[in-house]
Scaffold this motif. Sequence first.
Motif, short mmCIF file in Angstrom:
data_model
loop_
_atom_site.label_atom_id
_atom_site.label_comp_id
_atom_site.label_asym_id
_atom_site.label_seq_id
_atom_site.Cartn_x
_atom_site.Cartn_y
_atom_site.Cartn_z
N LEU A 71 -3.88 -6.05 11.05
CA LEU A 71 -2.95 -4.49 10.66
C LEU A 71 -1.20 -4.94 9.87
O LEU A 71 -0.56 -5.46 10.46
CB LEU A 71 -2.84 -3.91 12.05
N GLY A 72 -1.18 -3.58 9.34
CA GLY A 72 0.36 -3.26 9.13
C GLY A 72 0.49 -4.65 7.91
O GLY A 72 2.00 -4.99 7.00
N LEU A 73 -0.18 -5.25 7.27
CA LEU A 73 -0.31 -6.06 6.10
C LEU A 73 -0.08 -5.56 5.29
O LEU A 73 -0.54 -4.31 4.43
CB LEU A 73 -1.06 -7.34 6.25
N THR A 74 1.43 -6.14 4.59
CA THR A 74 2.00 -5.82 3.42
C THR A 74 1.40 -5.91 2.30
O THR A 74 0.97 -7.29 2.19
CB THR A 74 3.03 -5.45 3.14
N CYS A 75 0.90 -5.01 0.91
CA CYS A 75 1.16 -6.14 -0.13
C CYS A 75 2.57 -6.20 -1.03
O CYS A 75 2.97 -5.55 -1.24
CB CYS A 75 -0.16 -5.19 -0.98
N ASP A 76 2.75 -7.60 -1.24
CA ASP A 76 4.30 -7.26 -1.84
C ASP A 76 4.53 -8.29 -2.99
O ASP A 76 4.97 -9.98 -2.83
CB ASP A 76 5.48 -7.70 -1.19
N VAL A 105 -3.10 0.86 0.77
CA VAL A 105 -2.68 1.10 1.97
C VAL A 105 -2.57 -0.59 2.42
O VAL A 105 -1.88 -0.46 3.73
CB VAL A 105 -4.55 1.11 3.20
N GLY A 106 -1.84 -1.31 1.88
CA GLY A 106 -1.46 -3.06 1.71
C GLY A 106 -2.64 -3.74 1.66
O GLY A 106 -3.45 -3.90 1.41
N CYS A 107 -1.94 -4.90 2.60
CA CYS A 107 -2.44 -5.56 2.57
C CYS A 107 -3.88 -5.87 3.40
O CYS A 107 -5.05 -6.60 3.36
CB CYS A 107 -2.19 -7.32 1.59
N GLN A 108 -3.54 -5.25 4.12
CA GLN A 108 -4.70 -5.23 5.33
C GLN A 108 -6.27 -4.51 4.92
O GLN A 108 -7.02 -4.84 5.46
CB GLN A 108 -3.86 -3.83 5.92
N GLY A 109 -5.72 -3.34 3.95
CA GLY A 109 -6.78 -2.96 2.92
C GLY A 109 -7.88 -4.38 2.32
O GLY A 109 -9.02 -3.42 1.44
N GLU A 110 -7.15 -5.26 2.28
CA GLU A 110 -7.61 -6.10 1.30
C GLU A 110 -8.54 -7.67 2.65
O GLU A 110 -8.63 -7.55 2.30
CB GLU A 110 -6.85 -6.42 0.03
N VAL A 111 -6.87 -8.22 2.19
CA VAL A 111 -7.56 -9.53 3.12
C VAL A 111 -7.82 -8.98 4.05
O VAL A 111 -8.60 -9.64 4.89
CB VAL A 111 -6.37 -9.98 2.91
N THR A 119 -7.03 3.27 12.54
CA THR A 119 -5.95 2.87 12.63
C THR A 119 -4.91 2.30 11.67
O THR A 119 -4.44 2.72 10.80
CB THR A 119 -5.24 2.01 14.09
N MET A 120 -5.99 1.46 10.83
CA MET A 120 -5.86 0.44 9.93
C MET A 120 -5.52 2.03 8.79
O MET A 120 -4.71 2.25 7.86
CB MET A 120 -7.01 -0.19 8.95
N ARG A 121 -6.16 2.42 8.47
CA ARG A 121 -6.07 4.20 7.73
C ARG A 121 -4.75 4.47 7.83
O ARG A 121 -3.74 4.73 7.23
CB ARG A 121 -7.11 5.08 7.50
N GLN A 122 -4.16 5.45 9.01
CA GLN A 122 -2.99 5.43 9.23
C GLN A 122 -1.69 4.88 9.12
O GLN A 122 -1.17 5.75 8.83
CB GLN A 122 -3.31 6.23 11.36
N LEU A 139 -1.34 5.23 5.45
CA LEU A 139 -0.16 6.45 4.77
C LEU A 139 1.00 6.00 5.94
O LEU A 139 1.76 6.69 4.51
CB LEU A 139 -0.82 7.90 5.76
N ASP A 140 1.28 5.51 6.81
CA ASP A 140 2.82 5.56 6.99
C ASP A 140 3.40 4.22 6.13
O ASP A 140 5.26 4.17 6.48
CB ASP A 140 2.77 4.83 8.59
N MET A 141 2.76 3.51 5.90
CA MET A 141 3.27 2.31 5.46
C MET A 141 3.71 2.57 3.76
O MET A 141 3.57 3.29 2.81
CB MET A 141 2.49 1.41 4.23
N ARG A 142 5.73 2.34 3.36
CA ARG A 142 6.42 3.21 2.76
C ARG A 142 5.61 2.38 1.62
O ARG A 142 4.27 1.02 1.25
CB ARG A 142 7.38 2.79 2.65
N ASP A 143 5.80 3.13 0.41
CA ASP A 143 4.82 2.89 -0.95
C ASP A 143 5.65 1.48 -1.71
O ASP A 143 4.82 0.74 -2.33
CB ASP A 143 4.73 3.38 -2.22
N LYS A 144 6.71 1.03 -1.68
CA LYS A 144 7.50 -0.32 -2.10
C LYS A 144 6.53 -1.80 -1.45
O LYS A 144 6.36 -2.98 -1.66
CB LYS A 144 8.50 -0.19 -1.92
N TYR A 145 5.87 -1.10 -0.40
CA TYR A 145 4.84 -2.05 0.06
C TYR A 145 3.25 -2.01 0.08
O TYR A 145 2.73 -2.47 0.65
CB TYR A 145 5.26 -2.19 1.88
N LYS A 146 2.58 -1.31 -1.39
CA LYS A 146 1.55 -1.11 -1.32
C LYS A 146 1.33 -1.84 -2.94
O LYS A 146 1.42 -0.60 -4.09
CB LYS A 146 1.36 0.65 -0.70
#
Length: 458
Positions: A381-386, A341-347, A431-434, A437-444
């Motif tokens: 919300l929406g924080l990417t992991c890059d 889910v990206g960095c929203q799931g961590e930080v 909302t974070m979960r959704q 799911l919508d976030m592209r893999d390149k940002y995860k």
Amino acid sequence: MNVSLLDLFKIGIGPSSSHTVGPMAAARRFCLRLEALGLLEQTASMRVDLYGSLALTGKGHATDTAVILGLAGEQPAEVDVDAAPALIARIREEHRISLLGKHDIAFDPESGICFHQRERQPFHSNAMAIAAFGADGTQLDRRTYYSVGGGFVVDEEEALRNALDTEGPSVPYPFTCAEKLLAIGESTGLSFANIVLANEMEMRPLEEVNAALDLVAETMSRSIDRGCRQTGVLPGGLRVRRRAPSLAAELAARQQMALAEPLAVLDWVNLWAMAVNEENAAGGRVVTAPTNGAAGIIPSVMRYYERCYRGDLQSRRTFLLTATAIGLLYKRNASISGAEVGCQGEVGVACSMAAAGLTAVLGGTNRQIENAAEIGMEHNLGLTCDPVGGLVQVPCIERNAMGAVKAIDASRLAMLGDGQHVVSLDKVIETMRQTGLDMRDKYKETSQGGLAVNVVEC
């Protein structure tokens, strides 16, 4: 409640709970399986296949070295972080490894650990398969494992059973959402911390729970202190200089001047968070809180409370128990995996947990605690992991400092209110979960987008 606080707060090593702690545990688990099946002594060679995010950022996240240590029988919570580099170097040089420290076989990590960067397994991006072969080349056993975030590992059968979504052991106050958690508190008069404590005591005695909490808190504190002492450049090629020691010296030198600066305490919070994550980036001892990539937020916010409000041993326990209640909700209903889910799931989750813990020790009500946790995530919300270069350094180290400050502000906002608010914690978790799911893999956690491709490695 499907996991224990002892599962959520794991003591391990850096730089990543999902890419280092999980793979190390999986490799050891496979060897223990071989031993239990009577196949360890028959094993002549091994092959490890890494897929998805484990393959894409595995080198930067030390996944290969974690696998080597796990095959050798090392455990994340107990491995000697100072002796581990020499062990890994010897295995690489000699092309031999002693499985579980008991059975010596030929093993060249360069050919025995394969990175399949273009292949992603359906259950989770962090997948790895381990196979053992006999002297004649016959495959003795093969197992697929998934490192699903925070050091949690499931094998292929557990994944099919969706084991992480089961209720787990029977507890007096089961909760699956924040609404239920609040309802339990209202009907019993218990705080979130005491609800979690009662559930934990169904599995182990109070003395054991308190001892575990104290060990977690002390390990967090030591990671701050060690990070403030260690100098030099972080490994991996980016040449990122450790800033915590010089920052600590500077803040100590201007303490009296800082009395006139209202926000000076935030400099210390930044220092403590960065110190932990520099330790993590260097492969040091940290606590997954709930992951290694976000390991600096809870320790720094907890120290902020201790230093500014004269916190004691019991307040540490209350902080961690409250943070556990919130972390369990994210673990069950969304994810704490950056690869999922990206960095929203961590930080983001760490910020939410820390905001809740701080609000609890400041005397907040259950509804104020829930509000603080919601605020902490809503603004992540929406924080990417890059991660640049696949390393847990840029932007991860500074991001922990920002997450810690956000957690303090989220708590202060919640404490100014009465707990009534428009967006519930359950809604923000969904909302974070959704969003994940919508976030592209390149940002995860693939290092294929964002800063990872726009910052040129030096």
